[in-house]
Design a protein around this motif. Structure first.
Motif, PDB file in Angstrom:
ATOM      1  N   VAL A   1      84.376 -51.846 -15.146  1.00  0.00           N
ATOM      2  CA  VAL A   1      84.426 -52.462 -16.525  1.00  0.00           C
ATOM      3  C   VAL A   1      83.541 -51.851 -17.487  1.00  0.00           C
ATOM      4  O   VAL A   1      82.575 -51.428 -17.285  1.00  0.00           O
ATOM      5  N   GLU A   2      84.346 -51.548 -18.566  1.00  0.00           N
ATOM      6  CA  GLU A   2      83.624 -50.806 -19.818  1.00  0.00           C
ATOM      7  C   GLU A   2      83.487 -51.658 -20.888  1.00  0.00           C
ATOM      8  O   GLU A   2      84.198 -52.455 -21.408  1.00  0.00           O
ATOM      9  N   PHE A   3      82.080 -52.057 -21.204  1.00  0.00           N
ATOM     10  CA  PHE A   3      81.610 -52.801 -22.123  1.00  0.00           C
ATOM     11  C   PHE A   3      81.229 -52.123 -23.402  1.00  0.00           C
ATOM     12  O   PHE A   3      80.121 -51.509 -23.154  1.00  0.00           O
ATOM     13  N   GLY A   4      81.948 -51.713 -24.258  1.00  0.00           N
ATOM     14  CA  GLY A   4      81.160 -50.748 -25.385  1.00  0.00           C
ATOM     15  C   GLY A   4      81.234 -49.400 -24.542  1.00  0.00           C
ATOM     16  O   GLY A   4      81.899 -49.105 -24.261  1.00  0.00           O
ATOM     17  N   GLU A   5      79.746 -49.052 -24.615  1.00  0.00           N
ATOM     18  CA  GLU A   5      79.461 -47.629 -24.184  1.00  0.00           C
ATOM     19  C   GLU A   5      79.202 -47.927 -22.789  1.00  0.00           C
ATOM     20  O   GLU A   5      78.874 -46.831 -22.269  1.00  0.00           O
ATOM     21  N   LEU A   6      78.929 -49.023 -22.233  1.00  0.00           N
ATOM     22  CA  LEU A   6      78.471 -49.536 -21.042  1.00  0.00           C
ATOM     23  C   LEU A   6      79.371 -49.474 -19.903  1.00  0.00           C
ATOM     24  O   LEU A   6      80.434 -50.077 -20.323  1.00  0.00           O
ATOM     25  N   ARG A   7      79.202 -48.717 -18.945  1.00  0.00           N
ATOM     26  CA  ARG A   7      80.384 -48.955 -17.799  1.00  0.00           C
ATOM     27  C   ARG A   7      79.596 -49.468 -16.417  1.00  0.00           C
ATOM     28  O   ARG A   7      78.471 -49.344 -16.006  1.00  0.00           O
ATOM     29  N   THR A   8      79.846 -50.579 -15.864  1.00  0.00           N
ATOM     30  CA  THR A   8      79.411 -51.198 -14.807  1.00  0.00           C
ATOM     31  C   THR A   8      80.385 -51.739 -13.737  1.00  0.00           C
ATOM     32  O   THR A   8      81.457 -51.583 -14.021  1.00  0.00           O
TER      33      THR A   8
END
Length: 810
Positions: free
Chosen positions: A690-697
């Motif tokens: 999942v991509e939250f803004g610039e973060l992928r987790t």
């Protein structure tokens, strides 16, 4: 000592030469023929240090089952570490063997940089030992390598008292050295002060060039223009290339320079004295240090083999004590890596040999893949028996062969007066003399190089004799008599390289159980040879041979048509299966929707009943206040209670269970219990990216909730730009991971950075301490892979220095 006569030595050679020949692979340059020398080079490229590279170059073929299974078992354990994402301490894989043996020489002493290398090596072996002690249950073979290694903290500390982290001797290594070093610093300050005064005065007089004070032969000198040399008293040490500038040591500082020089010589003698003492204290540990050095080289080599396996999608096959070879989805490793580099697909091979079908006779058109299949078989077997992983699929297995004999390519030699055919016959003589049960033979283009009328029968006779020796093998040929022999002989089996008879294109797929056609006339027609020539050639072929070849071509066409029909049927079945699943899913959704609608209707009815109950209560109250009619009120209340209970039981019974709605790639989602909305990028089994803004987790997909557009906008407005404000307020911009294991510290640091990116912070501190610097190295190496980080740097010396990493986010 007993001396042997010339006759004795001849007798030894006479009896032992055949034994050695039978035990050796053939020919002597078999590794170059198979391409194993290139495999060595690639594995060596994955090694950290020179000892690992040396072991890669010296890896030897073995016919001992227990040794091969040990080598492969070690690689398999290391591959499991990769799968579990265990971070093995990298350290320093230095080769101290080039000087450690000199400790035995009386009067010899190690240099500062050599002690530094020993310390780095000891730190690495210590870290590796601690790593495998924690994993001795899951990696017993790798732990066995380091089982006898004891902690080397005392030895490391002894070196650290003398040698600093840069590999230089500490000024406080002894009291005398400290005093000498202080005196040198004092005199050098005075020297620079006086030299600067002299330089400035000379510059004011216009005697100096436009350069600064320099050093020649370890002494400070002033750059003086040659025309003023007589005005400047001192010693000339050098001149410029043009001769216009002279480098003169002023007379006023000569005595001071001499004093410093004497102190430097005194310091050198003191350093040598300290190094001799340290060497004497280390010397008793020479054998132990040499052993540690070799063990690190072995670990480096095993790790390199595992890295090579990962690079070529390789694995460790089963090495069975039973006879037989079974390669599933096997690739030629060099061909696979080359095709991957130029973005071409590689067709896997399935190769099966057993006691009933020991020798595979492969036929088919030129450039159809026969030779590649033969070389793949030989190279994979050779790699396994050298302890290397191979690119094969699951459930692959092989036996251990005593030796491998190959006849590949042209071995003609002017030096030995051998023609192409003579060289092949020479190889066959060796095969016939030394082949036995447990030998693997590989022969390419069997029987070629002479008149086919005689080459075919000769090849057939040799093949019959080799079959009697119960050896295994793969042979490629175009001769029909060998195909017929394989069809009627136990121990032999035909194989063909698949060929598209309609398009006249090779399919590079091995099919065992039937011979192949050379498609000579068809290929000739495709490349544009005149039809008259082709027809004339057909007429010259014997009727029997022509019928056999036509039959093979016809069978290949029918097989391809059947294969095509089968694939179409499989595709249709897959299509119908997918439609069935979609229908069942649609039906399930409709059923849930029906239950939901029914639930909503019952809840509305419940509300209506509740309102009606209030009305009835009001009516009864009015009746009581007016008519005081108790029977009427009691009857009404009983009927109302009965109706309400029936509706409530119906609602409870038909309430549908909560159903997890699996989000699809591209959906907007949020994590259960959180308000941050992200985009689903990828789903692998139960893991979602999942991509939250610039973060992928990565999270468990069951923790995700699908969010509609309106809800996503609402959540975005109610949240801060990067996350929930309450969580942002509670977030601390500093984390302390001292005392934690490497993997735990890295995991916490990454999680810490992820949350900081979500909450919109710019600068963070990670406290990891100094120690050996391993924790710092592991954390920084992992953080460099996070795209949201702008830079990593040490904290100010007053705030913790290199014991703290300051993270600046983009």
């Amino acid at each position: 000592m007993k001396r042997y006569s010339t006759i004795d030595r001849r007798l030894f050679r006479f009896f032992l030469t055949p034994i050695f020949a039978a035990l050796q692979n053939y020919p002597a340059h078999i590794e170059e023929k198979l391409g194993f020398d290139q495999i060595r080079h690639k594995v060596a490229g994955f090694c950290y240090g020179p000892l690992g590279k040396e072991l890669a170059q010296k890896a030897a073929f073995s016919s001992r089952h227990e040794k091969i299974t040990l080598w492969l078992g070690q690689v398999k354990e290391w591959l499991s570490l990769f799968q579990e994402e265990e971070h093995f301490p990298e350290g320093h894989y230095l080769d101290v063997s080039r000087f450690i043996h000199k400790l035995k020489i009386e009067g010899y002493y190690l240099r500062e940089e050599e002690f530094h290398e020993i310390r780095l090596m000891l730190r690495t072996i210590d870290a590796a030992t601690r790593f495998f002690i924690q994993r001795k249950e899951t990696c017993p073979l790798l732990f066995d390598i380091l089982r006898e290694v004891s902690p080397q903290k005392a030895l490391i500390q002894e070196i650290e008292k003398i040698i600093d982290e840069e590999g230089k001797m500490r000024n406080n290594a002894s009291q005398e050295l400290n005093q000498i070093t202080s005196s040198i610093a004092k005199y050098e300050r005075e020297l620079h002060k006086r030299a600067l005064q002299i330089y400035r005065k000379a510059k004011e007089e216009g005697w100096t060039a436009d350069t600064e004070i320099s050093v020649r032969d370890g002494r400070l000198v002033i750059p003086v223009l040659s025309e003023h040399k007589r005005k400047f008293k001192g010693i000339v040490h050098d001149e410029s290339g043009s001769g216009q500038i002279l480098y003169i040591e002023p007379a006023e500082i000569i005595e001071l320079n001499n004093e410093i020089r004497e102190l430097q010589l005194e310091r050198r003698r003191e350093v040598e004295k300290i190094l001799r003492l340290l060497t004497a204290s280390i010397a008793p540990h020479e054998a132990e240090i040499s052993s540690f050095n070799k063990k690190l080289g072995v670990l480096d080599f095993i790790r390199a083999k595992a890295l090579f396996a990962r690079d070529m999608d390789g694995s460790v096959p089963e090495v069975s004590t039973e006879a037989g070879v079974s390669w599933n989805k096997a690739y030629h490793p060099l061909l696979y890596l080359h095709h991957r580099q130029i973005k071409l697909p590689t067709i896997p091979l399935n190769i099966y040999l057993d006691e009933e079908k020991r020798i595979l006779i492969i036929s088919g058109p030129n450039a159809g893949g026969k030779s590649v299949t033969l070389k793949t078989t030989g190279l994979l077997q050779y790699m396994v028996q050298c302890g290397f992983p191979v690119p094969v699929g699951e459930n692959s297995r092989t036996q251990v062969f005593k030796q491998i004999f190959i006849d590949i390519g042209d071995e003609q030699s002017l030096d030995n007066d051998l023609s192409t055919y003579s060289s092949h016959l020479n190889n066959m003589r060796h095969f016939l003399e030394y082949s036995r049960r447990g030998t693997l033979i590989l022969i390419d283009e069997f029987g070629t190089g002479t008149d086919p009328q005689f080459g075919g029968p000769m090849a057939e006779a040799i093949l019959e004799e080799l079959n009697k020796k119960h050896c295994y093998g793969v042979i490629t040929t175009h001769y029909s008599n060998l195909k017929l022999l394989a069809n009627r002989s136990k121990g032999l089996v035909n194989g063909a390289m698949a060929y598209d008879a309609e398009k006249l294109q090779p399919l590079y797929r091995l099919e065992i159980g039937k011979p192949g056609s050379s498609f000579a006339f068809e290929v000739a027609a495709k490349i544009g040879l005149p039809e008259a020539i082709i027809q004339k050639a057909r007429n010259k072929v014997g009727a029997k041979q022509k019928n056999v070849d036509d039959l093979l071509v016809s069978l290949e066409k029918e097989r391809l048509e059947a294969q095509e029909q089968y694939e179409l049927a499989q595709a249709s079945e897959s299509h119908y299966e997918r439609l069935k699943k979609e229908y069942e899913k649609l039906k399930e959704n409709l059923e849930e929707r029906r239950k939901l609608v029914l639930q909503q209707a019952r809840e509305e009815a419940h509300q209506i009943l509740k309102n009606s109950n209030s009305l009835v209560e009001k009516t009864i109250r009015e009746i009581r206040e007016t008519a005081k009619d108790l029977p009427v009120k009691t009857t009404a209340r009983k009927e109302l209670d009965t109706t309400r209970k029936k509706l409530e039981e119906s609602i409870k019974k038909d309430k549908p269970a909560e159903v997890f709605e699996r989000p699809e790639v591209g959906d907007q989602v949020k994590i259960s219990g959180q308000n941050t909305v992200g985009k689903l990028l990828e789903v692998s089994k139960n893991k979602a990216t999942v991509e939250f803004g610039e973060l992928r987790t990565q999270v468990d997909i069951k923790r995700l909730e699908k969010v509609g557009r309106k809800e996503a906008r609402s959540l975005s407005r109610s949240s801060s730009a990067y996350g929930d404000e309450n969580l942002r307020t509670d977030f601390h911009m500093e984390i302390d991971v001292r005392g934690k294991r490497g993997d735990e510290a890295v995991k916490e640091a990454v999680s810490f950075i992820d949350r900081a990116i979500i909450y919109g912070f710019e600068k963070l501190r990670i406290i990891h301490g100094r120690g050996d610097g391993i924790l710092k190295k592991l954390i920084r190496r992992e953080l460099k892979n996070i795209p949201g980080i702008e830079k990593l740097e040490d904290e100010h010396i007053d705030q913790g220095g290199d014991g703290v990493t300051v993270v600046t986010l983009k």
